[in-house]
Enzyme design. Structure first.
Site, PDB file in Angstrom:
ATOM      1  N   LEU A  19     -45.421  -5.655 -42.711  1.00 38.87           N
ATOM      2  CA  LEU A  19     -45.636  -5.991 -44.114  1.00 38.87           C
ATOM      3  C   LEU A  19     -47.128  -5.828 -44.534  1.00 38.87           C
ATOM      4  CD1 LEU A  19     -43.088  -8.915 -44.397  1.00 38.87           C
ATOM      5  CD2 LEU A  19     -43.135  -6.869 -45.474  1.00 38.87           C
ATOM      6  N   GLY A  20     -47.914  -5.684 -43.537  1.00 36.95           N
ATOM      7  CA  GLY A  20     -49.482  -5.852 -43.958  1.00 36.95           C
ATOM      8  C   GLY A  20     -50.387  -6.397 -42.857  1.00 36.95           C
ATOM      9  N   GLU A  21     -51.562  -6.465 -43.102  1.00 36.25           N
ATOM     10  CA  GLU A  21     -52.505  -6.812 -42.063  1.00 36.25           C
ATOM     11  C   GLU A  21     -53.207  -7.925 -42.818  1.00 36.25           C
ATOM     12  OE1 GLU A  21     -54.740  -6.245 -38.168  1.00 36.25           O
ATOM     13  OE2 GLU A  21     -53.174  -4.776 -39.322  1.00 36.25           O
ATOM     14  N   THR A  23     -56.093 -11.367 -42.653  1.00 34.09           N
ATOM     15  CA  THR A  23     -57.488 -11.538 -42.315  1.00 34.09           C
ATOM     16  C   THR A  23     -57.560 -11.794 -40.537  1.00 34.09           C
ATOM     17  OG1 THR A  23     -57.378 -12.953 -43.849  1.00 34.09           O
ATOM     18  CG2 THR A  23     -59.530 -12.560 -43.172  1.00 34.09           C
ATOM     19  N   TYR A  24     -56.431 -12.668 -40.239  1.00 36.72           N
ATOM     20  CA  TYR A  24     -56.282 -12.957 -38.839  1.00 36.72           C
ATOM     21  C   TYR A  24     -54.896 -12.761 -38.331  1.00 36.72           C
ATOM     22  CZ  TYR A  24     -53.997 -17.209 -40.772  1.00 36.72           C
ATOM     23  OH  TYR A  24     -53.204 -17.928 -41.551  1.00 36.72           O
ATOM     24  N   VAL A  27     -48.616  -9.179 -40.234  1.00 35.02           N
ATOM     25  CA  VAL A  27     -47.441  -9.772 -40.999  1.00 35.02           C
ATOM     26  C   VAL A  27     -46.030  -8.839 -40.849  1.00 35.02           C
ATOM     27  CG1 VAL A  27     -46.424 -10.783 -42.872  1.00 35.02           C
ATOM     28  CG2 VAL A  27     -48.682 -11.201 -42.266  1.00 35.02           C
ATOM     29  N   LYS A  42     -45.903 -14.218 -38.981  1.00 37.71           N
ATOM     30  CA  LYS A  42     -47.649 -13.927 -38.954  1.00 37.71           C
ATOM     31  C   LYS A  42     -47.922 -14.228 -37.710  1.00 37.71           C
ATOM     32  CE  LYS A  42     -50.298 -15.045 -42.732  1.00 37.71           C
ATOM     33  NZ  LYS A  42     -51.308 -15.961 -43.419  1.00 37.71           N
ATOM     34  N   ASP A 135     -58.018 -21.460 -52.816  1.00 36.39           N
ATOM     35  CA  ASP A 135     -58.279 -19.886 -52.637  1.00 36.39           C
ATOM     36  C   ASP A 135     -56.974 -19.336 -53.517  1.00 36.39           C
ATOM     37  OD1 ASP A 135     -59.015 -17.512 -51.947  1.00 36.39           O
ATOM     38  OD2 ASP A 135     -57.947 -17.271 -50.164  1.00 36.39           O
TER      39      ASP A 135
HETATM   40  N1  LIG Z   1     -44.523 -14.611 -46.886  1.00 38.38           N
HETATM   41  C1  LIG Z   1     -44.510 -13.379 -46.977  1.00 38.38           C
HETATM   42  N2  LIG Z   1     -43.627 -12.382 -47.184  1.00 38.38           N
HETATM   43  C2  LIG Z   1     -43.871 -11.170 -47.454  1.00 38.38           C
HETATM   44  N3  LIG Z   1     -44.839 -10.582 -47.240  1.00 38.38           N
HETATM   45  C3  LIG Z   1     -45.945 -11.253 -46.711  1.00 38.38           C
HETATM   46  C4  LIG Z   1     -45.970 -12.673 -46.600  1.00 38.38           C
HETATM   47  N4  LIG Z   1     -46.975 -13.177 -46.092  1.00 38.38           N
HETATM   48  C5  LIG Z   1     -47.848 -12.173 -46.185  1.00 38.38           C
HETATM   49  N5  LIG Z   1     -47.286 -10.988 -46.452  1.00 38.38           N
HETATM   50  C6  LIG Z   1     -47.899  -9.626 -46.378  1.00 38.38           C
HETATM   51  O1  LIG Z   1     -48.776  -9.651 -45.452  1.00 38.38           O
HETATM   52  C7  LIG Z   1     -50.231  -9.419 -45.838  1.00 38.38           C
HETATM   53  C8  LIG Z   1     -51.067 -10.167 -45.267  1.00 38.38           C
HETATM   54  O2  LIG Z   1     -50.850 -11.728 -45.156  1.00 38.38           O
HETATM   55  P1  LIG Z   1     -52.102 -12.658 -45.193  1.00 38.38           P
HETATM   56  O3  LIG Z   1     -52.196 -12.791 -43.578  1.00 38.38           O
HETATM   57  O4  LIG Z   1     -51.538 -13.790 -45.943  1.00 38.38           O
HETATM   58  O5  LIG Z   1     -53.093 -11.870 -46.024  1.00 38.38           O
HETATM   59  P2  LIG Z   1     -54.445 -12.379 -46.302  1.00 38.38           P
HETATM   60  O6  LIG Z   1     -55.170 -13.325 -44.786  1.00 38.38           O
HETATM   61  O7  LIG Z   1     -55.357 -11.049 -46.226  1.00 38.38           O
HETATM   62  O8  LIG Z   1     -54.665 -13.134 -47.470  1.00 38.38           O
HETATM   63  C9  LIG Z   1     -50.057  -9.774 -47.419  1.00 38.38           C
HETATM   64  O9  LIG Z   1     -50.898  -8.980 -48.133  1.00 38.38           O
HETATM   65  C10 LIG Z   1     -48.769  -9.751 -47.867  1.00 38.38           C
HETATM   66  O10 LIG Z   1     -48.560  -8.006 -48.200  1.00 38.38           O
END
Ligand SMILES: Nc1ncnc2c1ncn2[C@@H]1O[C@H](COP(=O)(O)OP(=O)(O)O)[C@@H](O)[C@H]1O
Ligand SMILES: [Mg+2]
Lengths: 400, 252
Positions: A19-21, A23-24, A27, A42, A135
């Site tokens: 779903l995405g990357e 900071t740490y 996901v 995550k 934040d």
């Molecule tokens: N509960 C969730 N449901 C769906 N997508 C999520 C969820 N949490 C995070 N994501 C996706 O994963 C990406 C990274 O999440 P996150 O680690 O929270 O981002 P960051 O640390 O960059 O704020 C987010 O940009 C979002 O697209």
């Protein structure tokens, strides 16, 4: 069920697409076989045996385990797998940033009210539990498939309420930072979240970020341009803040001129969320009780709110250039290194906060307050015991 | 007492004495008695304190670490999780959870400084980091712990007894030699410590206790547990711990 959960760990979830990357960590979308719910997992990256579980992840776990509210993201489970910690969240379809950006979505006054109500409810729950989010920004306000807005990303959050503890002021994305943070305050409270929520309110009305500073000083300039330079009577503690800088006086334009389409009630609430003095700023609970939420139009029901087709669509308009109308710094602050700071100097804030530790800790020593001298002498003890035995006696007396 | 304690996981997870003092089958098989278990907990509570003094962390971190240690062993046996590793790891985890991180390598360094090798304090960074994950699981990821220190200050102010803060504070410190933090709301422990101080100093504040409408039986019960600690468990057990740990390392 607890045993079952602990036994299963990773096997409970069927991993899906990424779903995405963050900071740490990465996901993933996943299916929770125990509940048949779609979840977001995550995976926390672990530095190769360096500092164990990342403090950001630990903070998120610690605080989300204490919070449970319809407007706060639910941490469903945590499990270790192959030396990585995995956090399981409810799956969130979108976020408020995507909504604001999506040009195909028309946000009615009732929609804005609905989003603000959900945001403030989540925040009120945090503050009731003495948790500062620190934040808040549209990107961290997640939206579920049934339209509920939920506070997410507690990686910067902390418990407050101990007045002697100093916090770092390096929190929030700059555009959502309150003036006390920008002036270097380290003993702030829930007002910082309210300011950020005010910025989000404004952003919902304007469909663009409200105060887009390019440096911390420029951010203050933008704030004072919008609300006027605060006078000492408005905010008595201002001048004693660590990074206080005097700004040229600018009068406040009518708030109405910045938000021509907003109702009187909306403007009134907005102005209370943007009170300069954090002590005078409205609280989340008071904001929820503000007449804005009880007068027409009623907030749109969550499931009726329009949701963006895809997160990637739409583009943020380019940030505005610093306008010449902004108030300028008059006197250099106490510390000479800040003389070089002028509005619009990119990266200036790095100079002035570089010494701040990342997690804001300022470790004191063991037994800080009253002393560390432990306990009592043996003679005290036997004496004490005798006294205690006698004491049962004095209790009885009371009932005579 | 801050309103937040009542809705916290700490409050919901308070335990009864019986739930805490059971000796697990594993430990019993190795010949550990209830008394041994008590001594292990006291020994390692003070070990955590010693380690923390080197690392110069706040009192709060020490208190949280000891609470973690004691909580872990309500769910795990000493045979399964070696207290010699669990104790420093609890301090490591608490330092992070309380926002005053102490690096694992520093902890190892301090452990070597104070540890007696013959007792098997031979762990390394990698062991601490591995144990950290296990502890998180054993704690079911609940990391927020409330302590009596803050309510103590407020209560003393309210009672007009702020001059007794030093003595009360050190009694609170010593209360971590017991499992009280797992059993009672922190403000009750604070009240018991005030009660003890009042008795020692012959300060009559019966009226104040009466007005605060707390259950004096509970307060006295807490006070008695602290006395029991002072009377019987104050001395570090350096002499006895070796034999107890030896039992642990031997299969029955
Ligand atoms: N509960 C969730 N449901 C769906 N997508 C999520 C969820 N949490 C995070 N994501 C996706 O994963 C990406 C990274 O999440 P996150 O680690 O929270 O981002 P960051 O640390 O960059 O704020 C987010 O940009 C979002 O697209
Ligand atoms: Mg985020």
């Amino acid at each position: 069920m607890l045993e079952l959960k602990n036994g299963i760990g990773a096997k409970r979830y069927v991993k899906g697409i990424s779903l995405g990357e963050g900071t740490y960590g990465v996901v993933f979308k996943a299916l929770d076989t125990q509940t048949n719910r779609t979840v977001a997992v995550k995976k926390i990256r672990l530095g190769k045996y360096k500092e164990g579980v990342h403090v950001t992840a630990l903070r998120e776990i610690k605080l989300l385990k204490e919070l449970r509210d319809p407007n706060i993201i639910e941490l469903i489970d945590v499990y270790p797998h192959k030396r990585n910690l995995h956090l399981v969240f409810e799956f969130m379809e979108s976020d408020l940033e995507a909504v604001i950006r999506d040009r195909n979505i028309l946000l009615s006054p009732a929609d804005v009210k609905s989003y603000m109500q959900m945001c403030l409810r989540g925040l009120a729950h945090c503050h009731k539990k003495w948790v500062l989010h620190r934040d808040l920004k549209p990107n961290n306000l997640l939206i579920s498939s049934d339209g509920q807005l939920k506070l997410g990303d507690f990686g910067l959050a902390r418990i407050f309420g101990s007045p002697d503890r100093k916090f770092t002021h390096q929190v929030f994305a700059r555009w959502y930072r309150s003036p006390e943070l920008l002036f270097g305050s380290k003993q702030y409270g829930s007002g910082v979240d309210i300011w950020a929520a005010g910025c989000i309110f404004a952003e919902l009305l304007l469909r663009r970020p409200f105060l887009q500073g390019s440096s911390d000083i420029d951010q203050l300039g933008k704030i004072f341009q919008a609300f006027g330079t605060p006078r000492e009577t408005q905010w008595p503690d201002m001048t004693s803040l660590p990074d206080y800088v005097e700004f040229q006086f600018t009068p406040a334009p009518a708030l109405r001129s910045l938000f021509p389409m907003a109702t009187e009630d909306a403007l009134d609430l907005l102005s209370k969320m943007f009170a300069f003095d954090p002590k005078a700023r409205i609280t989340a609970q008071q904001a929820l009780e503000h007449r804005y939420f009880s007068t027409d139009p009623a907030p749109t029901k969550a499931h009726l709110l329009l949701r963006p087709a895809s997160k990637a669509e739409g583009m943020r308009p380019p940030p505005e250039l610093a306008s010449p109308k902004e108030p300028v710094v008059l006197s250099p602050p106490a510390k000479a290194r800040r003389i070089s700071l002028f509005p619009g100097v990119a990266g200036a804030e790095h100079i002035h906060h570089s010494k701040e530790s990342k997690d804001g800790s300022s470790a004191a020593t063991v037994g800080e307050t009253p002393s560390d001298h432990s306990g009592m002498a043996i003679t005290d003890r036997s004496y004490l015991k005798r006294k205690l035995d006698m004491d049962v006696h004095f209790e009885d007396e009371r009932h005579v | 007492m801050a309103a937040n304690f009542w809705t916290s996981s700490h409050c919901k997870r308070l335990l009864e004495q019986e739930e805490i003092s059971v000796v697990s089958n594993d430990d019993r098989d190795r010949g550990l008695t209830q008394e041994d278990v008590k001594i292990i907990k006291i020994y390692f509570s003070s070990y955590i304190k010693k380690l923390a003094q080197r690392a110069k962390v706040r009192q709060r971190v020490v208190a949280t670490a000891i609470a973690y240690f004691r909580r872990v062993y309500t769910r795990k046996s000493f045979s399964e999780y070696d207290p010699r590793l669990v104790a420093p790891t609890c301090l490591y985890l608490a330092s992070k959870a309380e926002e005053s991180t102490v690096q694992a390598k520093l902890l190892i360094f301090y452990m070597k400084q104070i540890g007696s090798d013959e007792n098997g304090f031979r762990y390394d960074i990698k062991d601490i980091l591995e144990m950290e994950m296990k502890l998180l699981e054993a704690l079911d990821y609940y990391l927020v712990i409330y302590h009596p220190y803050r309510p103590l200050v407020q209560l003393l102010r309210d009672a007009g007894l702020s001059d007794m803060i030093e003595m009360c504070w050190s009694i609170v410190n010593d209360s971590y030699g017991t499992d009280l933090i797992l059993m009672h709301p922190p403000y009750m422990i604070a009240l018991a410590c005030i009660y003890i101080s009042c008795v020692i100093n012959e300060r009559d504040n019966r009226l104040w206790f009466e007005e605060s409408r707390v259950d004096m039986t509970v307060i006295k019960n807490i006070a008695m547990q602290i006395f029991d600690f002072y009377d019987n468990y104050r001395l570090g057990f350096e002499d006895r711990i070796g034999a107890i740990l030896l039992k642990l390392s031997q299969k029955s």
